[in-house]
Design an enzyme around this catalytic site. Structure first.
Site, PDB file in Angstrom:
ATOM      1  N   LEU A  31       0.880  -1.170   0.000  1.00 35.34           N
ATOM      2  CA  LEU A  31       0.000   0.000   0.000  1.00 35.34           C
ATOM      3  C   LEU A  31       0.915   1.217   0.000  1.00 35.34           C
ATOM      4  CD1 LEU A  31      -2.732  -0.838   2.703  1.00 35.34           C
ATOM      5  CD2 LEU A  31      -2.934  -0.988   0.223  1.00 35.34           C
ATOM      6  N   ASP A  32       0.453   2.307  -0.578  1.00 33.56           N
ATOM      7  CA  ASP A  32       1.251   3.534  -0.577  1.00 33.56           C
ATOM      8  C   ASP A  32       1.482   4.001   0.864  1.00 33.56           C
ATOM      9  OD1 ASP A  32       1.070   3.481  -3.324  1.00 33.56           O
ATOM     10  OD2 ASP A  32      -0.623   4.889  -3.400  1.00 33.56           O
TER      11      ASP A  32
END
Ligand code: URA
Length: 239
Positions: free
Chosen positions: A106-107
């Protein structure tokens, strides 16, 4: 009957930060028993089903571990130490193991469900582009969503650079015109953000709320981990 393993290898595989030399010392200090008998030699072969007690604590052998992390913003999905905190920094010592890694990314500014595991086969099945395991995201947008998004996304969008996306399921929130849910069947780089950008909108908050048929536990605080029971692991792969 389980699997036969050397005692020192077995103990090291289940506990992070313990070396084979440590296991040897524990044996010499009479701090390990196997099926009620003192383990004198750390290189003895034991069965993974044996009752192994280290310092009074039963060691229940698990070949792999599966951890649900509710990732906070500001933490990176990496195993490498850099300037930022990584998801591994959030794993409590009792769940920590050698070889643990985040299965998928995930960012840094995305919150939510990250699977941490030492099971490379499962991670591969979950992340393989052919598997199409759904990932569900809760999205807050800068501007209100539009009815047209549903069909555009269902048809499979083309994002910047000409990348073609698989059909995705969009659902606008009936209560809030800037909130919606999106289900993707793949994981391209910054995909959710890039899909909304093409539609002239901007993601202001993103949270992954499910992988496959496994929802993020709604009671799991942001920044906390939960061990996933082996019987539930299949849910990570189901559609
Ligand atoms: N899509 C994004 O844009 N960012 C994420 O972290 C996950 C999916």
């Amino acid at each position: 009957m389980g699997e036969k393993l050397r005692l020192d290898r077995l103990v090291c595989s289940q506990k992070a930060g313990i070396t084979r030399a440590d296991v040897k010392k524990l044996c010499l200090k009479c701090r390990i028993t196997v099926n009620g008998k003192l383990a004198r030699r750390s290189d003895a072969h034991v069965d993974t089903d044996d009752e192994i007690i280290v310092d009074g604590e039963r060691l229940v052998y698990k070949k792999h571990i599966y951890i649900m992390l509710n990732k906070p913003q500001g933490v990176v999905c990496s195993t490498k130490e850099g300037q930022s905190r990584t998801v591994l920094d959030l794993v409590p010592s009792e769940l920590m193991r050698k070889g643990l890694f985040p299965a998928g990314r995930l960012d840094k500014d995305t919150e939510g469900f990250v699977l941490l595991t030492d099971d490379g086969d499962l991670a591969h099945k979950m992340l393989s582009p052919k598997s199409h395991v759904p990932k569900t995201y809760s999205v807050r947008l800068e501007k209100p969503w539009e009815e047209s998004y549903k069909q555009i996304m269902a048809e499979g969008m083309t994002i910047d650079g000409g990348e073609k996306c698989l059909p995705a399921e969009f659902e606008g929130s009936p209560e809030n015109d800037c909130e919606c849910t999106l289900v993707l069947h793949e994981g391209k780089f910054h995909q959710v953000k890039r899909m909304f950008k093409i539609l002239g909108n901007e993601v202001v908050f993103l949270k992954r709320t499910a992988i496959g048929e496994m929802p993020l536990d709604p009671y799991l605080p942001v920044g906390s981990c939960l061990e996933i029971m082996h019987k539930d692991v299949e849910k990570l792969l189901t559609h």
